[in-house]
Design a protein around this motif. Structure first.
Motif, PDB file in Angstrom:
ATOM      1  N   THR A  39      85.652  40.698   6.712  1.00  0.00           N
ATOM      2  CA  THR A  39      84.553  41.536   6.195  1.00  0.00           C
ATOM      3  C   THR A  39      83.399  41.580   7.205  1.00  0.00           C
ATOM      4  OG1 THR A  39      84.030  39.619   4.807  1.00  0.00           O
ATOM      5  CG2 THR A  39      84.970  41.546   3.716  1.00  0.00           C
ATOM      6  N   GLY A  40      83.205  40.490   7.975  1.00  0.00           N
ATOM      7  CA  GLY A  40      82.176  40.532   9.020  1.00  0.00           C
ATOM      8  C   GLY A  40      82.492  41.619  10.050  1.00  0.00           C
TER       9      GLY A  40
ATOM     10  N   PHE B  65      81.864  45.046   8.488  1.00  0.00           N
ATOM     11  CA  PHE B  65      80.428  45.380   8.451  1.00  0.00           C
ATOM     12  C   PHE B  65      79.923  45.748   9.852  1.00  0.00           C
ATOM     13  CE2 PHE B  65      79.845  42.791   4.385  1.00  0.00           C
ATOM     14  CZ  PHE B  65      79.569  43.903   3.605  1.00  0.00           C
ATOM     15  N   ARG B  66      80.316  44.975  10.873  1.00  0.00           N
ATOM     16  CA  ARG B  66      79.840  45.284  12.242  1.00  0.00           C
ATOM     17  C   ARG B  66      80.320  46.666  12.673  1.00  0.00           C
ATOM     18  NH1 ARG B  66      80.102  39.773  12.516  1.00  0.00           N
ATOM     19  NH2 ARG B  66      82.332  39.743  12.854  1.00  0.00           N
TER      20      ARG B  66
ATOM     21  N   MET C 146      72.497  41.272   7.359  1.00  0.00           N
ATOM     22  CA  MET C 146      73.234  40.615   8.445  1.00  0.00           C
ATOM     23  C   MET C 146      72.265  40.096   9.505  1.00  0.00           C
ATOM     24  SD  MET C 146      76.266  43.383   8.806  1.00  0.00           S
ATOM     25  CE  MET C 146      77.262  42.488   9.999  1.00  0.00           C
TER      26      MET C 146
ATOM     27  N   ASP D 239      71.595  36.660   5.983  1.00  0.00           N
ATOM     28  CA  ASP D 239      71.853  36.594   4.541  1.00  0.00           C
ATOM     29  C   ASP D 239      73.200  37.235   4.214  1.00  0.00           C
ATOM     30  OD1 ASP D 239      69.499  35.381   3.853  1.00  0.00           O
ATOM     31  OD2 ASP D 239      68.424  37.266   3.506  1.00  0.00           O
ATOM     32  N   LEU D 240      73.721  36.904   3.039  1.00  0.00           N
ATOM     33  CA  LEU D 240      74.917  37.593   2.566  1.00  0.00           C
ATOM     34  C   LEU D 240      74.549  39.017   2.153  1.00  0.00           C
ATOM     35  CD1 LEU D 240      76.689  34.952   0.286  1.00  0.00           C
ATOM     36  CD2 LEU D 240      77.346  35.681   2.577  1.00  0.00           C
ATOM     37  N   VAL D 241      75.418  39.943   2.435  1.00  0.00           N
ATOM     38  CA  VAL D 241      75.281  41.307   1.919  1.00  0.00           C
ATOM     39  C   VAL D 241      75.549  41.218   0.400  1.00  0.00           C
ATOM     40  CG1 VAL D 241      76.211  43.656   2.059  1.00  0.00           C
ATOM     41  CG2 VAL D 241      76.041  42.245   4.129  1.00  0.00           C
TER      42      VAL D 241
ATOM     43  N   THR E 218      79.674  44.481  -0.864  1.00  0.00           N
ATOM     44  CA  THR E 218      80.785  43.809  -0.178  1.00  0.00           C
ATOM     45  C   THR E 218      82.095  43.993  -0.941  1.00  0.00           C
ATOM     46  OG1 THR E 218      79.171  42.170   0.543  1.00  0.00           O
ATOM     47  CG2 THR E 218      81.488  41.604   0.811  1.00  0.00           C
TER      48      THR E 218
ATOM     49  N   GLY F  90      86.503  35.499   5.742  1.00  0.00           N
ATOM     50  CA  GLY F  90      85.100  35.760   5.407  1.00  0.00           C
ATOM     51  C   GLY F  90      84.920  36.417   4.052  1.00  0.00           C
ATOM     52  N   PHE F  91      85.956  36.593   3.324  1.00  0.00           N
ATOM     53  CA  PHE F  91      85.933  37.107   1.952  1.00  0.00           C
ATOM     54  C   PHE F  91      87.011  36.384   1.164  1.00  0.00           C
ATOM     55  CE2 PHE F  91      86.879  39.631  -1.698  1.00  0.00           C
ATOM     56  CZ  PHE F  91      85.691  40.269  -2.034  1.00  0.00           C
TER      57      PHE F  91
ATOM     58  N   ARG G 299      83.174  35.071  -0.408  1.00  0.00           N
ATOM     59  CA  ARG G 299      82.166  34.063  -0.087  1.00  0.00           C
ATOM     60  C   ARG G 299      81.375  33.662  -1.319  1.00  0.00           C
ATOM     61  NH1 ARG G 299      81.786  36.180   5.684  1.00  0.00           N
ATOM     62  NH2 ARG G 299      80.770  34.591   6.906  1.00  0.00           N
TER      63      ARG G 299
ATOM     64  N   GLN H 121      82.824  37.425  -5.961  1.00  0.00           N
ATOM     65  CA  GLN H 121      83.783  38.097  -5.061  1.00  0.00           C
ATOM     66  C   GLN H 121      85.203  37.612  -5.342  1.00  0.00           C
ATOM     67  OE1 GLN H 121      82.552  37.728  -0.939  1.00  0.00           O
ATOM     68  NE2 GLN H 121      80.506  38.566  -1.338  1.00  0.00           N
TER      69      GLN H 121
ATOM     70  N   ARG I 105      76.698  37.637  19.685  1.00  0.00           N
ATOM     71  CA  ARG I 105      76.143  38.267  18.484  1.00  0.00           C
ATOM     72  C   ARG I 105      74.670  37.916  18.323  1.00  0.00           C
ATOM     73  NH1 ARG I 105      80.461  36.885  13.772  1.00  0.00           N
ATOM     74  NH2 ARG I 105      78.507  36.808  12.589  1.00  0.00           N
TER      75      ARG I 105
ATOM     76  N   ARG J 296      72.207  31.167   8.354  1.00  0.00           N
ATOM     77  CA  ARG J 296      73.578  31.394   7.870  1.00  0.00           C
ATOM     78  C   ARG J 296      74.212  30.087   7.407  1.00  0.00           C
ATOM     79  NH1 ARG J 296      75.624  33.642  12.915  1.00  0.00           N
ATOM     80  NH2 ARG J 296      77.691  33.902  12.035  1.00  0.00           N
TER      81      ARG J 296
ATOM     82  N   GLN K 238      75.454  30.300   3.803  1.00  0.00           N
ATOM     83  CA  GLN K 238      76.799  30.874   3.786  1.00  0.00           C
ATOM     84  C   GLN K 238      77.908  29.842   3.780  1.00  0.00           C
ATOM     85  OE1 GLN K 238      77.565  34.305   6.142  1.00  0.00           O
ATOM     86  NE2 GLN K 238      75.435  34.952   6.183  1.00  0.00           N
TER      87      GLN K 238
HETATM   88  P1  AMP Z   1      80.914  36.923   9.792  1.00  0.00           P
HETATM   89  O1  AMP Z   1      81.429  37.774  10.912  1.00  0.00           O
HETATM   90  O2  AMP Z   1      81.985  36.482   8.856  1.00  0.00           O
HETATM   91  O3  AMP Z   1      80.075  35.757  10.309  1.00  0.00           O
HETATM   92  O4  AMP Z   1      79.938  37.838   8.921  1.00  0.00           O
HETATM   93  C1  AMP Z   1      78.812  38.459   9.506  1.00  0.00           C
HETATM   94  C2  AMP Z   1      77.823  38.857   8.430  1.00  0.00           C
HETATM   95  O5  AMP Z   1      78.404  39.843   7.564  1.00  0.00           O
HETATM   96  C3  AMP Z   1      77.378  37.730   7.484  1.00  0.00           C
HETATM   97  O6  AMP Z   1      76.289  36.962   8.018  1.00  0.00           O
HETATM   98  C4  AMP Z   1      76.982  38.494   6.224  1.00  0.00           C
HETATM   99  O7  AMP Z   1      75.689  39.083   6.379  1.00  0.00           O
HETATM  100  C5  AMP Z   1      77.999  39.636   6.217  1.00  0.00           C
HETATM  101  N1  AMP Z   1      79.212  39.288   5.431  1.00  0.00           N
HETATM  102  C6  AMP Z   1      80.473  39.123   5.900  1.00  0.00           C
HETATM  103  N2  AMP Z   1      81.321  38.834   4.895  1.00  0.00           N
HETATM  104  C7  AMP Z   1      80.570  38.798   3.757  1.00  0.00           C
HETATM  105  C8  AMP Z   1      80.855  38.528   2.391  1.00  0.00           C
HETATM  106  N3  AMP Z   1      82.099  38.222   1.961  1.00  0.00           N
HETATM  107  N4  AMP Z   1      79.833  38.589   1.498  1.00  0.00           N
HETATM  108  C9  AMP Z   1      78.589  38.911   1.887  1.00  0.00           C
HETATM  109  N5  AMP Z   1      78.239  39.150   3.163  1.00  0.00           N
HETATM  110  C10 AMP Z   1      79.226  39.103   4.109  1.00  0.00           C
END
Ligand code: AMP
Ligand code: ADP
Length: 217
Positions: free
Chosen positions: A38-39, A42-43, A60, A64-66, A71, A90-91, A93, A97, A165, A176, A180
């Protein structure tokens, strides 16, 4: 039993920097699953400037968590397009979810098969995040000390440019780690279902990977 059934669902749990992306690369090659992070999603949305990316970016950037509704909607949309087995990185979290995932899989006559939780202490996580470099082209993960590329700034696999990043900078990384870590309720959810396998992530990439693969065979 090997896990490479067509509807296999594996979840990788762990705090930021635990090695989920690094290990996902090996697991997807050896077990034959599609890696869904999921990260990364989002990117990609942020890079393409989509409405979803705009919603997610501020969270991000802060570390913080989205919010769950954003998500969960994104991930379930991706799941609906999925044919074969899947490796979620990453899902989920949050417990919300996890419950949404359970419901969506149940509707498809499927379920999470196994949850691999990688544990690493905070000081080690900070040093992993601050030294992390990623390939802009193929997403390969490096570390300037632990897993350096053969040539600084260049991906061994595809020759792409390596970058760091913004949210791996100290302030966002600390936030984080505070916000997280997989919550106890999430770990407990999978433990009570008998699906949780906990692995000590403070060892070499190969040693951790061997344990994860063994847990899937
Ligand atoms: P990651 O690449 O897994 O470190 O995720 C990067 C960013 O995406 C995190 O710091 C969150 O802001 C967001 N993110 C990724 N996965 C989730 C999730 N399952 N729930 C909420 N936010 C997420
Ligand atoms: P996550 O996806 O859980 O956030 P990554 O897989 O991106 O974590 O790994 C974070 C950083 O730690 C990367 O720079 C990676 O090269 C490094 N790393 C991953 N696993 C290990 C390990 N077992 N030992 C040392 N460094 C590691």
């Amino acid at each position: 039993m090997t896990m490479a059934r067509t509807n296999t669902v594996i979840v990788l749990l762990g705090p930021p920097g635990a090695g989920k992306g690094t290990q996902a690369d090996r697991i997807k090659r050896e077990i034959g699953l599609t890696h869904v992070s999921t990260g990364d999603m989002f990117r990609d949305e942020v890079a393409r400037g989509t409405e979803l990316g705009l919603k997610a970016k501020a969270y991000m950037d802060r570390g913080d968590l989205v919010p769950d509704e954003v998500t969960i909607g994104m991930l379930l949309g991706r799941l609906a397009q999925q044919q074969g087995g899947i490796l979620l990185d990453g899902f989920p979290r949050t417990l919300e979810q996890a419950k949404a995932l359970d419901r969506a899989l149940e509707e498809r006559g499927s379920a999470v098969d196994r949850v691999l939780a990688i544990a690493v202490p905070d000081d080690e996580l900070l040093s992993r995040l601050s030294g992390r470099w990623l390939c802009r082209n193929c997403g390969a993960v490096y570390h300037e000390k632990n897993q350096p590329p053969k040539q600084a700034g260049k991906c061994d696999a595809c020759g792409g440019e390596l970058y760091q990043r913004d949210d791996d900078k100290r302030e966002a990384a600390v936030r984080r780690l505070e916000r997280q870590r997989p919550p106890d309720a999430l770990i407990g959810h999978y433990r009570s279902q008998g699906k949780l396998v906990e692995v000590d992530g403070q060892r070499s990439v190969d040693a951790v990977g061997d344990d994860l693969i063994a847990a899937l065979r």
